[in-house]
Design an enzyme around this catalytic site. Structure first.
Site, short mmCIF file in Angstrom:
data_model
loop_
_atom_site.label_atom_id
_atom_site.label_comp_id
_atom_site.label_asym_id
_atom_site.label_seq_id
_atom_site.Cartn_x
_atom_site.Cartn_y
_atom_site.Cartn_z
N LEU A 1 37.07 65.22 -72.89
CA LEU A 1 38.13 65.18 -71.88
C LEU A 1 39.47 64.83 -72.51
O LEU A 1 40.52 65.18 -72.01
CB LEU A 1 37.80 64.14 -70.82
CG LEU A 1 36.62 64.46 -69.90
CD1 LEU A 1 36.33 63.27 -69.00
CD2 LEU A 1 36.93 65.68 -69.05
N GLY A 2 39.41 64.07 -73.59
CA GLY A 2 40.65 63.67 -74.23
C GLY A 2 40.40 62.47 -75.11
O GLY A 2 39.26 62.06 -75.31
N PHE B 1 41.17 54.13 -77.73
CA PHE B 1 40.51 53.85 -79.01
C PHE B 1 39.37 54.81 -79.34
O PHE B 1 38.53 54.53 -80.17
CB PHE B 1 40.01 52.41 -79.05
CG PHE B 1 39.10 52.02 -77.92
CD1 PHE B 1 37.78 52.44 -77.91
CD2 PHE B 1 39.55 51.22 -76.88
CE1 PHE B 1 36.94 52.07 -76.90
CE2 PHE B 1 38.70 50.85 -75.87
CZ PHE B 1 37.40 51.28 -75.87
N GLY B 2 39.32 55.95 -78.72
CA GLY B 2 38.27 56.89 -79.09
C GLY B 2 38.20 58.03 -78.10
O GLY B 2 38.92 58.05 -77.09
N ASP C 1 50.47 48.96 -71.19
CA ASP C 1 50.51 50.33 -71.71
C ASP C 1 50.44 51.34 -70.58
O ASP C 1 49.66 52.29 -70.60
CB ASP C 1 49.37 50.54 -72.71
CG ASP C 1 49.59 51.79 -73.57
OD1 ASP C 1 50.73 52.28 -73.61
OD2 ASP C 1 48.62 52.27 -74.19
#
Ligand SMILES: *[C@@H]1O[C@H](CO)[C@@H](O)[C@H](O)[C@H]1NC(C)=O
Ligand SMILES: *[C@@H]1O[C@H](CO)[C@@H](O)[C@H](O)[C@H]1NC(C)=O
Ligand SMILES: *[C@@H]1O[C@H](CO)[C@@H](O)[C@H](O)[C@H]1NC(C)=O
Ligand SMILES: *[C@@H]1O[C@H](CO)[C@@H](O)[C@H](O)[C@H]1NC(C)=O
Ligand SMILES: *[C@@H]1O[C@H](CO)[C@@H](O)[C@H](O)[C@H]1NC(C)=O
Ligand SMILES: *[C@@H]1O[C@H](CO)[C@@H](O)[C@H](O)[C@H]1NC(C)=O
Ligand SMILES: *[C@@H]1O[C@H](CO)[C@@H](O)[C@H](O)[C@H]1NC(C)=O
Ligand SMILES: *[C@@H]1O[C@H](CO)[C@@H](O)[C@H](O)[C@H]1NC(C)=O
Ligand SMILES: *[C@@H]1O[C@H](CO)[C@@H](O)[C@H](O)[C@H]1NC(C)=O
Ligand SMILES: *[C@@H]1O[C@H](CO)[C@@H](O)[C@H](O)[C@H]1NC(C)=O
Length: 800
Positions: free
Chosen positions: A506-507, A511-512, A627
């Site tokens: 999906l994207g 961090f992963g 964020d």
């Protein structure tokens, strides 16, 4: 009889006031002089020119200092010729120079700028701290103090390197705290090859910033945001490079102190103190060449120095005694095309060595090819703004960073690469190995607790005590009862995602990678898999688990469970069919372009606002997301927004309302200036990010002729324009430079819902102002917002 006396007194008093204190003028012209302890003051009362005495001495010097902090001297005239008493005077001499005379009327110091006699010059002190000597009649510049800096770099000052003449303008430190004479340390720009900032100790490099890439100095760990702190390197006229910073709203300076540290400070008007916001060097690794040639310095390592892979200590005895100066040497000679050839070893998160040669090129593969085809090339790196960097002969001042820096590739004999494949990990991992093991233990222990169906009390505060820069849950006293969180097995998830098949990707999350999955019962899930090589991820993984497992709100993404097996760490979320907001906003082919009319966009804005409000105020914990950006806002099947990615979030105790961090994380365009510059974050920095997000949602619709999105709705609702403008107005209130000027998220919601009708006028947004002051390219993330303030102001006036 009384009359004249009063007048006399009055006159005397005025004379005393004028001469004895501070001449309320910013100029010394011919015929006027100032005498110790007189001063002149700049028009905006920011700086004074006058006499001062450093600590622990009786010597008098002429210098420029701050009005708010008279002890803080930014420039000294007679650095090496102190006056021994208070009889000094300053005036314009017959030849038009500014001169300092002692009690015997001897010239102690002069600007030395003119030789022919002229009396029509005057000296003005400016609000930047610059002394400017000009011809009075014509205004022609004769001399200025910013061209001959002392130990302080000031905004608007230019630190010059003329590569044609090799003439430099440098900052030079005092000898010691009581002696302004030029000391051992200087700092300046070295523009040959790729521009870098250096500090020199008696002319030898002492600290190096790493190359300037057009936006940041890539070897400075805490320099993130090019247009927020505004530093820039300019090449104008060609061959004359200078480093400069625009004037800001804060009083900022960078001092090179007598022990060689560059210290950036900001004036805090409330505490009347200079707050240190940055300094270099920060540790032994920052000192130039600590580990010698081909040595690699890692501040977290023990010892800090190691040889680069494929190299061994030149002098093993010395090396083991901790004297690393003679560095390392190659173990196996390079083949250069013969007998198997050479290959490259990738070292991530590096401060690249000194002596880089630049070769502009768009692609990393081209750098590799070019390096491989030239036998004198021993390493390369690629930066999108610089292009290729190559090294010959030696690699010196190499440093391993944690989480920032560039990928650096060293050339090794192929045999060297093959033999040690297993060691590859060792190079990457040392930084995090300690932390990984601690965290892994904690995760395993915790998941075990959950498995045992034991609603045990979990003391979050202890989790991260191993790393002071890591997440610190401030509510240590408050014991948090973590809700039961289902555990998934690796097998279940592998099956659900078709063995983590690319097609289900999906994207990339914080961090992963994130995969889509289908559980056996038909339920759709999203699986975030912590990439094994990423050292950063563990910290954020734990943080996310802790933060999100405690939250429940319709505008926050829900965590369904986790998986911790062997090396694998995964988080399982509810699946969001409409992906993330950035896809919807920026991908013109996305179907949402048609769906997202203004009404929907407005409800997305409100939804995000409510999610944020829950984080800040309503949940039992107070959480700052840190964020917030479109890619972290997911959309469910009804296009309702859900805030995700809590990897960076921080939890606060009841009465603490802002924090400081040595490690600024987040995404440029969305970061508040005080956070990007100084690592200070608060709820107001989230509000800032929210403001940028609102601008993106609203502005795009407004500025582009987005006929499709406007269609029916637009015509049906005559008020929609006014509403968009109102949204943009509120957004501008959120992105004001000073946190205190920004509304709280509560207020923002009230404004959106029109509980608050009258909106205050926003200050000019910080990025627009700094933006104009620097000549940056147009590749900044902020350009996504793509507007000009002037235009906006006009539009808003019209709109209301
Ligand atoms: C101060 O310096 C002046 C000029 O150099 C000299 O004439 C005078 O004697 C000195 N005074 C003292 C107290 O040292
Ligand atoms: C000015 O020139 C004189 C003579 O050339 C020299 O001794 C003096 O150091 C110079 N002063 C400055 C401030 O450069
Ligand atoms: C400039 O100097 C000349 C003599 O050198 C003098 O006649 C004239 O008055 C001076 N001008 C000013 C403005 O002081
Ligand atoms: C100073 O003023 C005089 C007359 O006002 C002018 O002729 C002269 O050019 C000026 N000095 C310089 C260096 O231009
Ligand atoms: C300093 O003063 C000089 C001379 O007036 C001027 O040319 C220069 O632009 C000034 N620099 C700054 C940074 O104000
Ligand atoms: C500073 O340096 C001067 C000479 O350069 C020396 O006499 C003095 O003792 C030093 N002061 C301190 C505090 O080190
Ligand atoms: C001045 O002397 C005091 C006492 O010896 C010392 O603590 C202080 O650091 C000195 N200041 C400077 C600037 O050397
Ligand atoms: C220079 O700055 C560093 C970092 O703030 C500090 O540790 C050091 O004591 C300073 N040196 C002097 C002489 O003030
Ligand atoms: C470290 O080694 C170098 C080179 O052999 C030598 O010159 C230097 O004195 C040594 N430094 C120390 C602190 O032993
Ligand atoms: C190899 O690189 C060096 C320096 O970059 C350059 O001077 C030399 O001409 C190159 N050699 C070839 C064969 O390209």
């Amino acid at each position: 009889m009384i009359g004249p006396k009063i007048i006399q007194l009055f006159v005397l008093q005025s004379v005393f006031l004028v001469l004895g204190f501070c001449l309320e003028t910013d100029t010394i012209s011919f015929g006027l002089y100032i005498k110790d302890p007189d001063t002149i003051i700049s028009r905006g009362q920011v700086f004074k020119l006058g006499f001062f005495t450093p600590d622990n001495t009786t010597n008098r010097y002429l210098g420029v200092f701050y009005t708010v902090s008279e002890k803080t001297v930014i420039w000294v005239a007679n650095r090496d010729k102190p006056l021994n008493d208070t009889s000094g005077t300053v005036s314009i001499s017959d030849d038009g120079n500014l001169v300092l005379r002692n009690g015997n009327n001897e010239i102690v110091w002069s600007t030395n700028a003119t030789t022919s006699p002229m009396n029509n010059t005057s000296l003005q002190i400016q609000d930047t701290g610059n002394l400017s000597l000009r011809e009075t009649a014509t205004g022609n510049k004769i001399w200025d103090s910013f061209s001959v800096p002392s130990d302080v770099f000031m905004p608007t000052m230019r630190i010059v390197d003329n590569i044609n003449t090799d003439k430099k303008v440098v900052v030079s430190a005092w000898k010691n705290g009581s002696d302004p004479e030029v000391g051992r340390f200087t700092a300046g720009l070295e523009a040959l090859n790729i521009p870098q900032i250096f500090t020199w100790n008696n002319g030898r490099p002492y600290w190096r910033s790493g190359p300037w890439n057009g936006q940041i100095l890539i070897g400075v760990q805490d320099m993130y945001s090019p247009y927020l702190d505004g530093f820039t390197v300019v090449n104008d006229p060609p061959g004359t490079f200078y480093f400069t910073a625009p004037e800001g709203k804060f009083l900022m300076k960078i001092t090179l102190n007598s022990s060689g540290s560059l210290v950036q400070t900001l004036w805090d008007d409330q505490t009347k103190n200079w707050d240190i916001t940055w300094l270099a060097p920060q540790n032994e690794c920052d000192i130039y060449g600590t580990c010698g040639s081909f040595g690699n310095c890692n501040a977290q390592g023990s010892p800090i120095c190691s040889c680069l892979r494929g190299f061994e200590p030149t002098n093993r005895d010395e090396w083991e005694r901790g004297n690393w100066t003679s560095g390392c040497q190659r173990k196996k000679q390079l083949q250069c095309g013969q007998g198997g050839g050479d290959g490259f070893l990738r070292l991530p998160f590096m401060k690249v060595p000194d002596f880089a040669e630049q070769f502009p090129s768009g692609q990393e593969v081209e750098c590799r090819r070019a390096c491989l085809s030239n036998c004198s090339c021993i390493a390369y790196a690629h930066d999108p703004n610089i292009g290729c960097m190559f090294w010959r002969e030696t690699l010196i001042d190499v440093q391993q960073f944690a989480g920032v820096g560039v990928d650096f590739y060293i050339r090794l004999a192929a045999s060297e690469l093959d033999n040690h494949k297993d060691k590859k990990l060792i190079i990457i991992i040392p930084v995090v190995v300690g932390f990984v093991s601690v965290s892994a233990l904690v995760i395993i222990a915790w998941c075990w607790m959950v498995k045992a169906k034991d609603k045990r009390i979990f003391e979050a505060g202890q989790t991260f005590s191993s790393d002071s820069n890591a997440i610190v849950l401030k509510d240590e006293s408050e014991r948090v009862n973590i809700e039961e969180l289902p555990l998934y097995t690796f097998e279940t998830l592998a099956n659900a995602t078709d063995q983590f098949n690319e097609t289900n990707l999906l994207g990339k999350g914080g961090f992963g990678p994130v995969y889509k999955g289908n559980l056996a019962n038909g339920k759709e899930i999203a699986v975030k898999r912590l990439s094994a090589a990423s050292g950063q991820g563990v910290e954020e993984f734990m943080n996310e688990v802790i933060v999100i497992s405690k939250l429940q709100h319709r505008n926050l993404v829900r965590l369904l469970g986790c998986c911790v097996e062997k090396e694998e760490k995964m988080l399982i979320y509810e699946y969001m069919p409409n992906k993330s907001l950035d896809v919807c906003l920026f991908d013109p082919t996305h179907p949402s372009q048609k769906v997202l009319d203004w009404k929907k966009r407005f409800s997305i804005i409100e939804g995000i606002g409510r999610g944020l409000m829950y984080l800040h105020k309503d949940s039992r914990l107070r959480i700052i997301h840190r964020d917030l950006k479109p890619s972290n806002v997911l959309l469910d099947e009804d296009w309702d927004p859900k805030i995700s990615d809590f990897g960076m979030a921080r939890i606060f105790g009841g009465n603490q309302d802002h924090g400081n961090t040595a490690r600024v994380v987040g995404t440029y365009g969305y970061m508040a200036p005080e956070y990007a510059m100084e690592g200070r974050f608060s709820e107001k920095s989230d509000v800032y990010s929210f403001g940028v997000l609102m601008l993106e949602i609203a502005w795009k619709l407004w500025s582009e002729d987005n006929g499709l999105a406007f269609a029916d709705e637009a015509i049906a609702s005559p008020d929609f324009q006014g509403e968009i403008v109102r949204c943009i107005h509120i957004a501008l209130l959120c992105v004001q430079e000073f946190p205190k000027d920004r509304p709280t998220i509560q207020t923002v919601l009230s404004m959106l819902s029109r509980e608050i009708v009258d909106l205050p006028a926003p200050e000019q947004p910080v990025f627009a102002e700094k933006w104009n002051g620097t000549n940056m390219g147009s590749t900044q993330p902020m350009s996504q917002v793509g507007f000009s303030t002037n235009e906006l102001t006009v539009t808003m006036l019209d709109g209301r």
